[in-house]
Design an enzyme around this catalytic site. Structure first.
Site, PDB file in Angstrom:
ATOM      1  CG  HIS A 156     -22.436  10.071 -47.039  1.00 61.10           C
ATOM      2  ND1 HIS A 156     -21.866  10.062 -48.438  1.00 61.10           N
ATOM      3  CD2 HIS A 156     -21.633   9.404 -46.383  1.00 61.10           C
ATOM      4  CE1 HIS A 156     -20.723   9.101 -48.380  1.00 61.10           C
ATOM      5  NE2 HIS A 156     -20.783   8.531 -47.177  1.00 61.10           N
ATOM      6  CE  LYS A 160     -19.118  12.484 -46.771  1.00 59.80           C
ATOM      7  NZ  LYS A 160     -17.957  12.677 -45.714  1.00 59.80           N
TER       8      LYS A 160
END
Length: 267
Positions: A156, A160
């Site tokens: 990600h 995040k």
């Protein structure tokens, strides 16, 4: 259906506003941001790139709930729990796409669902990921632990804050269900130094972070001389927003309780 968007100025919030505006049968009841946000008083449509839609961003959630049918929530666990309690008090739909919940947090959400809220909670709201979970469960059931090891890799964007991702854990739960074991008993989250041989039946996780990656997930079934990889790559956050709106519309016709995207999609 009148929907409240939490975190309306964030990446997911802006996508949710756009999808609500283009979806028949739903409307934006309110756009919420945290106290002190620089966007308070701004038009939610302008923030989402739509132009003015007449809904101004506010930090006052509870006053708007009387004129709402549901809440779309991609925020943080502690806040999501407090919102679930409000949803229970008002008998509302609460779609939770927030990730990073502890077992204690999950219990609090379940309590709110048992108290009158219609909650759809999932580590991922996309149709593709939830179908992938079904395939992972079936593969794990068919490919025995003595022949195939399971590893889950995810990547990600750099912003995040939780790891492994909610989607990776969702896929891990699917694999564990296929093997008829508890993920908590089989999960390996960290490998560092001299680890020794891989434990039999373990479900391993690898976490990558960087750049602007929306979400890549691979579930690897590694056997002797062969390897199967089941992969999902997200190219647009709109897939999560569409799934969340679909979940809200579905939950509007259900009894109070705690549901998943598998319930929504009947898979």
């Amino acid at each position: 259906m009148r929907l409240v968007v939490l975190g309306a100025a964030g990446r997911m919030g802006r996508n949710l506003v756009r999808i609500i505006e283009e979806t028949p049968g739903v409307s934006l009841a309110a756009a919420i941001e945290r106290k002190g946000s620089s966007v308070l008083g701004h038009d939610a449509g302008e923030l989402a790139g739509l132009g003015e839609i007449g809904t101004l961003v506010t930090d006052a959630l509870e006053p708007v709930l009387a004129n709402a049918d549901g809440i779309l929530d991609f925020t943080a666990p502690a806040y999501s729990i407090s919102v679930a309690e409000l949803a229970a008090q008002h008998g509302l739909v609460h779609v939770i796409g927030t990730t990073g919940f502890s077992a204690q947090d999950d219990a609090a959400v379940a309590k709110a669902a048992a108290s009158g809220a219609r909650i759809v909670k999932s580590g991922n709201m996309s149709l593709g990921v939830n179908m992938l979970a079904v395939l992972v469960e079936r593969a794990a059931r068919a490919l025995a632990a003595d022949g195939f090891d399971i590893e889950i890799a995810e990547m990600h964007h750099r912003h995040k804050v939780d790891a492994p991702s909610g989607t990776a854990l969702l896929l891990g739960e699917a694999a564990a269900a296929g093997r008829e074991i508890a993920l908590a008993d089989a999960s390996v989250r960290v490998r560092d130094g001299h680890t020794g041989p891989r434990p039999a039946g373990a479900i391993g996780f690898a976490t990558l972070r960087g750049g602007s990656v929306i979400g890549d997930h691979s579930v690897i079934f590694a056997g002797e001389g062969e390897r199967i990889e089941l992969v999902h790559r997200a190219d647009d956050r709109a897939i999560y927003a569409r799934g969340a709106v679909k979940a809200a519309l579905w939950a509007g016709g259900q009894a109070p309780g705690l549901y998943s995207m598998r319930d929504v999609l009947s898979i």
